[in-house]
Write an enzyme that holds these catalytic residues in place. Structure first.
Site, PDB file in Angstrom:
ATOM      1  N   LYS A  74       0.827  -1.212   0.000  1.00  0.00           N
ATOM      2  CA  LYS A  74       0.000   0.000   0.000  1.00  0.00           C
ATOM      3  C   LYS A  74       0.856   1.254   0.000  1.00  0.00           C
ATOM      4  O   LYS A  74       0.502   2.246  -0.628  1.00  0.00           O
ATOM      5  CB  LYS A  74      -0.957   0.007   1.195  1.00  0.00           C
ATOM      6  CG  LYS A  74      -2.047  -1.042   1.055  1.00  0.00           C
ATOM      7  CD  LYS A  74      -3.253  -0.754   1.925  1.00  0.00           C
ATOM      8  CE  LYS A  74      -4.364  -1.739   1.563  1.00  0.00           C
ATOM      9  NZ  LYS A  74      -5.606  -1.491   2.255  1.00  0.00           N
TER      10      LYS A  74
ATOM     11  N   LYS B 209      -5.250  -9.617  -5.924  1.00  0.00           N
ATOM     12  CA  LYS B 209      -6.362  -9.886  -5.018  1.00  0.00           C
ATOM     13  C   LYS B 209      -7.555  -8.981  -5.361  1.00  0.00           C
ATOM     14  O   LYS B 209      -7.371  -7.807  -5.681  1.00  0.00           O
ATOM     15  CB  LYS B 209      -5.872  -9.587  -3.603  1.00  0.00           C
ATOM     16  CG  LYS B 209      -6.843  -9.829  -2.494  1.00  0.00           C
ATOM     17  CD  LYS B 209      -6.220  -9.425  -1.159  1.00  0.00           C
ATOM     18  CE  LYS B 209      -6.533  -7.993  -0.774  1.00  0.00           C
ATOM     19  NZ  LYS B 209      -7.708  -7.793   0.058  1.00  0.00           N
TER      20      LYS B 209
ATOM     21  N   LYS C 226     -11.280  -3.882  -2.224  1.00  0.00           N
ATOM     22  CA  LYS C 226     -12.264  -2.821  -2.101  1.00  0.00           C
ATOM     23  C   LYS C 226     -11.755  -1.522  -2.672  1.00  0.00           C
ATOM     24  O   LYS C 226     -12.511  -0.706  -3.159  1.00  0.00           O
ATOM     25  CB  LYS C 226     -12.537  -2.574  -0.612  1.00  0.00           C
ATOM     26  CG  LYS C 226     -13.779  -3.205  -0.126  1.00  0.00           C
ATOM     27  CD  LYS C 226     -14.158  -2.664   1.221  1.00  0.00           C
ATOM     28  CE  LYS C 226     -13.627  -3.513   2.337  1.00  0.00           C
ATOM     29  NZ  LYS C 226     -12.541  -2.871   3.046  1.00  0.00           N
TER      30      LYS C 226
END
Ligand code: ATP
Ligand code: LTN
Length: 331
Positions: free
Chosen positions: A115, A198, A201
């Protein structure tokens, strides 16, 4: 026989659209387990703000997650459903654990590395770095034995175990050392348009995920357009990541084994698999979606349910926090 039910804790961030991965990797399993345990299911809003959020959207997403929890079948009579930020003990225990967590071990967390890299390492928040310690605080605060999560949380769970053990060794038995529950199917749903990533969201590409609140026709369209592999055989194998992902979703949503589904589709094409999978997903999601929208029509009721949950959670949290403070010489 145990006279107490063991505790379960888990949570989802209100940071975007809840998707099929969240459903089969987490929520669906929580619902299936809820009779057996004492359950705490949290909306982890303090985790969501580790990356920038629009306050108006965040407020709405928090209610959306609450509605989806209930619509999926979590029963507020059997589960404490609440918001992390309403129980300030989470943040306080996080600080205490920060003082036993090591800089080096947080630097090795792959989610942080991914991230931070995506948003630019220099501007990643200190909160993003500390994310796994707050997660450990969530779990240890309730002395949870079991934590049902998707595969991507395995490393964070391991860190929670390390922190619990380290604190217990340094200051005396305080925390239960939790265990992850990660199932064989559905624990790592991949993006429909990029099966090496993956399903997430926070993905900017709507075609990569099926949202729990997507309309049936949108679900059908997304699955029809999902990426496939070369060849035509319907088998789960490392050289067929896209078909493996579709089979895994099929298995998780239908409760059947991948091998049975492979056998059903012998001699059939990718199109047949996608068509049937779309119906399996629509059938599973439509009632959740309908119920969630009904619940969202009454936000005051959702808010009051969350407040009630926070009151119950706080009671349990205060006991553990007091214990940890006393061990450290703070009480
Ligand atoms: P974000 O992309 O914003 O980080 P996320 O989609 O990973 O969010 P989380 O709120 O971080 O969602 O995860 C909630 C739960 O859903 C966790 O138990 C996590 O392991 C599980 N989960 C998330 N993504 C997947 C996935 N693709 N497959 C299976 N489980 C998943
Ligand atoms: N980090 C988790 C969400 C989360 C969580 C938790 C899960 C926060 N606190 C405690 C289980 C237990 C994620 O899925 N990204």
């Amino acid at each position: 026989m145990q006279d107490h039910k063991r505790r379960v804790f888990s949570g989802i961030q209100p940071s975007g659209n809840l998707h099929l991965g969240n459903y089969v990797g987490a929520l669906k399993n929580w619902v299936a387990m809820q009779n057996e345990y004492e359950n705490y299911f949290c909306i982890v809003d303090l985790h969501a703000i580790t990356v920038p959020q629009d306050p108006k959207v965040l407020r709405q997403k928090i209610r959306e997650v609450a509605a989806i929890y209930l619509a999926s079948g979590l029963d507020p009579e059997r589960c404490v459903i609440f918001r992390q930020s309403k129980v300030s003990e989470h943040a306080e225990l996080c600080w205490l654990l920060n003082c036993v967590a090591r800089f080096g071990e947080l630097q090795r967390m792959t989610q942080f590395k991914d991230k931070a890299q995506k948003g630019g390492a220099d501007v990643a928040s200190a909160g993003l770095f500390d994310y796994p310690v707050l997660m450990a605080a969530d779990i240890l605060l309730y002395n949870a034995h079991l934590v049902p999560v998707g595969e991507d949380q395995r490393q964070h769970l391991e860190l929670s175990r390390v922190l619990a053990r380290r604190f217990n060794n340094l200051y005396g038995e305080t925390f239960v050392v939790p265990e992850a529950i990660i199932l064989d199917t559905g624990a790592r749903v991949m993006a429909l348009d990029a099966p090496e990533e993956k399903m997430s969201k926070s993905s900017p590409r709507p075609a990569s995920f099926v949202s729990i609140l997507d309309e049936p026709d949108t679900i059908r369209k997304k699955i029809r357009r999902a990426k496939t592999d070369s060849g035509s055989e319907i088998t789960a194998s490392p050289d067929k990541p896209a078909i493996t992902n579709l089979l895994d979703i099929y298995a998780a949503m239908s409760g059947r084994k991948v091998s049975e589904i492979e056998a059903d589709y012998e001699g059939k094409g990718y199109g047949d698999l996608k068509k049937d999978l779309a119906e399996v997903v629509v059938e599973g999601m439509a009632p959740v979606r309908d119920r969630a929208y009904e619940l969202l029509d009454d936000p005051a009721e959702l808010d009051s349910l969350l407040d009630l949950g926070a009151d119950k959670a706080r009671e349990a949290a205060q006991l553990t926090l007091h214990d940890a403070r006393a061990r450290l010489g703070l009480d």
